[in-house]
Design a protein around this motif. Sequence first.
Motif, PDB file in Angstrom:
ATOM      1  N   UNK A  21      24.758 -24.472   5.907  1.00 51.08           N
ATOM      2  CA  UNK A  21      23.739 -25.500   5.753  1.00 51.08           C
ATOM      3  C   UNK A  21      23.689 -26.403   6.964  1.00 51.08           C
ATOM      4  N   UNK A  22      22.486 -26.629   7.461  1.00 49.78           N
ATOM      5  CA  UNK A  22      22.207 -27.683   8.430  1.00 49.78           C
ATOM      6  C   UNK A  22      21.832 -28.921   7.618  1.00 49.78           C
ATOM      7  N   UNK A  23      21.580 -30.064   8.251  1.00 48.84           N
ATOM      8  CA  UNK A  23      21.292 -31.266   7.456  1.00 48.84           C
ATOM      9  C   UNK A  23      20.147 -31.098   6.441  1.00 48.84           C
ATOM     10  N   UNK A  24      19.097 -30.365   6.795  1.00 49.54           N
ATOM     11  CA  UNK A  24      17.971 -30.165   5.883  1.00 49.54           C
ATOM     12  C   UNK A  24      17.949 -28.765   5.281  1.00 49.54           C
ATOM     13  N   UNK A  25      18.255 -27.774   6.083  1.00 52.35           N
ATOM     14  CA  UNK A  25      17.973 -26.389   5.702  1.00 52.35           C
ATOM     15  C   UNK A  25      19.206 -25.532   5.488  1.00 52.35           C
ATOM     16  N   UNK A  26      19.066 -24.602   4.550  1.00 58.41           N
ATOM     17  CA  UNK A  26      20.030 -23.521   4.387  1.00 58.41           C
ATOM     18  C   UNK A  26      19.672 -22.473   5.432  1.00 58.41           C
ATOM     19  N   UNK A  27      20.689 -21.908   6.097  1.00 60.51           N
ATOM     20  CA  UNK A  27      20.483 -20.878   7.119  1.00 60.51           C
ATOM     21  C   UNK A  27      20.903 -19.541   6.521  1.00 60.51           C
ATOM     22  N   UNK A  28      20.004 -18.566   6.620  1.00 57.74           N
ATOM     23  CA  UNK A  28      20.218 -17.255   6.023  1.00 57.74           C
ATOM     24  C   UNK A  28      19.928 -16.157   7.035  1.00 57.74           C
ATOM     25  N   UNK A  29      20.607 -15.023   6.883  1.00 56.78           N
ATOM     26  CA  UNK A  29      20.337 -13.824   7.677  1.00 56.78           C
ATOM     27  C   UNK A  29      19.660 -12.825   6.745  1.00 56.78           C
ATOM     28  N   UNK A 123      30.983  -5.124  10.217  1.00 55.90           N
ATOM     29  CA  UNK A 123      31.653  -5.791  11.338  1.00 55.90           C
ATOM     30  C   UNK A 123      30.627  -6.414  12.280  1.00 55.90           C
ATOM     31  N   UNK A 124      29.552  -5.689  12.561  1.00 57.68           N
ATOM     32  CA  UNK A 124      28.531  -6.220  13.473  1.00 57.68           C
ATOM     33  C   UNK A 124      27.879  -7.481  12.929  1.00 57.68           C
ATOM     34  N   UNK A 125      27.522  -7.479  11.643  1.00 52.67           N
ATOM     35  CA  UNK A 125      26.861  -8.650  11.082  1.00 52.67           C
ATOM     36  C   UNK A 125      27.827  -9.833  11.027  1.00 52.67           C
ATOM     37  N   UNK A 126      29.107  -9.585  10.777  1.00 49.18           N
ATOM     38  CA  UNK A 126      30.071 -10.688  10.780  1.00 49.18           C
ATOM     39  C   UNK A 126      30.246 -11.274  12.179  1.00 49.18           C
ATOM     40  N   UNK A 127      30.259 -10.428  13.206  1.00 51.18           N
ATOM     41  CA  UNK A 127      30.323 -10.924  14.588  1.00 51.18           C
ATOM     42  C   UNK A 127      29.089 -11.756  14.925  1.00 51.18           C
ATOM     43  N   UNK A 128      27.922 -11.282  14.511  1.00 49.57           N
ATOM     44  CA  UNK A 128      26.668 -12.004  14.737  1.00 49.57           C
ATOM     45  C   UNK A 128      26.699 -13.356  14.034  1.00 49.57           C
ATOM     46  N   UNK A 129      27.108 -13.368  12.774  1.00 50.05           N
ATOM     47  CA  UNK A 129      27.169 -14.617  12.004  1.00 50.05           C
ATOM     48  C   UNK A 129      28.163 -15.589  12.629  1.00 50.05           C
ATOM     49  N   UNK A 130      29.315 -15.104  13.056  1.00 48.31           N
ATOM     50  CA  UNK A 130      30.318 -15.982  13.687  1.00 48.31           C
ATOM     51  C   UNK A 130      29.764 -16.607  14.962  1.00 48.31           C
ATOM     52  N   UNK A 131      29.116 -15.797  15.788  1.00 50.50           N
ATOM     53  CA  UNK A 131      28.527 -16.315  17.036  1.00 50.50           C
ATOM     54  C   UNK A 131      27.442 -17.338  16.722  1.00 50.50           C
ATOM     55  N   UNK A 132      26.617 -17.047  15.758  1.00 55.28           N
ATOM     56  CA  UNK A 132      25.537 -17.955  15.391  1.00 55.28           C
ATOM     57  C   UNK A 132      26.083 -19.262  14.838  1.00 55.28           C
ATOM     58  N   UNK A 133      27.065 -19.181  13.964  1.00 55.60           N
ATOM     59  CA  UNK A 133      27.660 -20.397  13.392  1.00 55.60           C
ATOM     60  C   UNK A 133      28.223 -21.305  14.494  1.00 55.60           C
ATOM     61  N   UNK A 134      28.876 -20.714  15.492  1.00 60.82           N
ATOM     62  CA  UNK A 134      29.404 -21.516  16.612  1.00 60.82           C
ATOM     63  C   UNK A 134      28.276 -22.180  17.389  1.00 60.82           C
ATOM     64  N   UNK A 135      27.221 -21.431  17.670  1.00 66.60           N
ATOM     65  CA  UNK A 135      26.116 -21.946  18.489  1.00 66.60           C
ATOM     66  C   UNK A 135      25.320 -23.037  17.798  1.00 66.60           C
ATOM     67  N   UNK A 136      25.209 -22.966  16.468  1.00 63.63           N
ATOM     68  CA  UNK A 136      24.406 -23.980  15.773  1.00 63.63           C
ATOM     69  C   UNK A 136      25.290 -25.015  15.064  1.00 63.63           C
ATOM     70  N   UNK A 137      26.553 -25.050  15.446  1.00 64.43           N
ATOM     71  CA  UNK A 137      27.467 -26.094  14.986  1.00 64.43           C
ATOM     72  C   UNK A 137      27.757 -26.022  13.498  1.00 64.43           C
ATOM     73  N   UNK A 138      27.919 -24.804  12.984  1.00 66.34           N
ATOM     74  CA  UNK A 138      28.307 -24.654  11.579  1.00 66.34           C
ATOM     75  C   UNK A 138      29.783 -24.308  11.425  1.00 66.34           C
ATOM     76  N   UNK A 139      30.487 -24.152  12.514  1.00 68.21           N
ATOM     77  CA  UNK A 139      31.906 -23.824  12.368  1.00 68.21           C
ATOM     78  C   UNK A 139      32.492 -23.205  13.584  1.00 68.21           C
TER      79      UNK A 139
END
Length: 139
Positions: A21-29, A123-139
Amino acid sequence: MSDPAWSLHSRLKEDTIDIGDLPLSKVLVIKDAHYPWLLLVPRRPDAVEIIDLDEVQQAQLMTEISRVSRALKEITRCDKLNIAALGNLVPQLHVHIIARRTSDAAWPRPVWGVMPPLAHDAAEVQNFISALRRKIWLG
């Protein structure tokens, strides 16, 4: 900025992986490995159109679209981003952010209905999600 009366539409739950979750929106793949495809869903009950959000929420949504779009473009090195809020099948307000390549199956057409969804490699989707979470400040 969350509302306890809000819940994610059942079709979106079925078709996506929740990444945070970002402040307003849920982020989904979106569960379709043909395209790096994200959704932002503002956590506001009864929001169908962007104009259903107040001006502060609209500005926050644009900030979140920009943040997620920049991250998706950096991660995928895509040729083009498609950003849309259609809602023809799912009335709950949601914004599609899709990384496109001139070599993808649908290019240059919209992605909807061109190919049946392709399951992600775990494995690929988990790598993508991890990279995305770091870039958008989710973890």
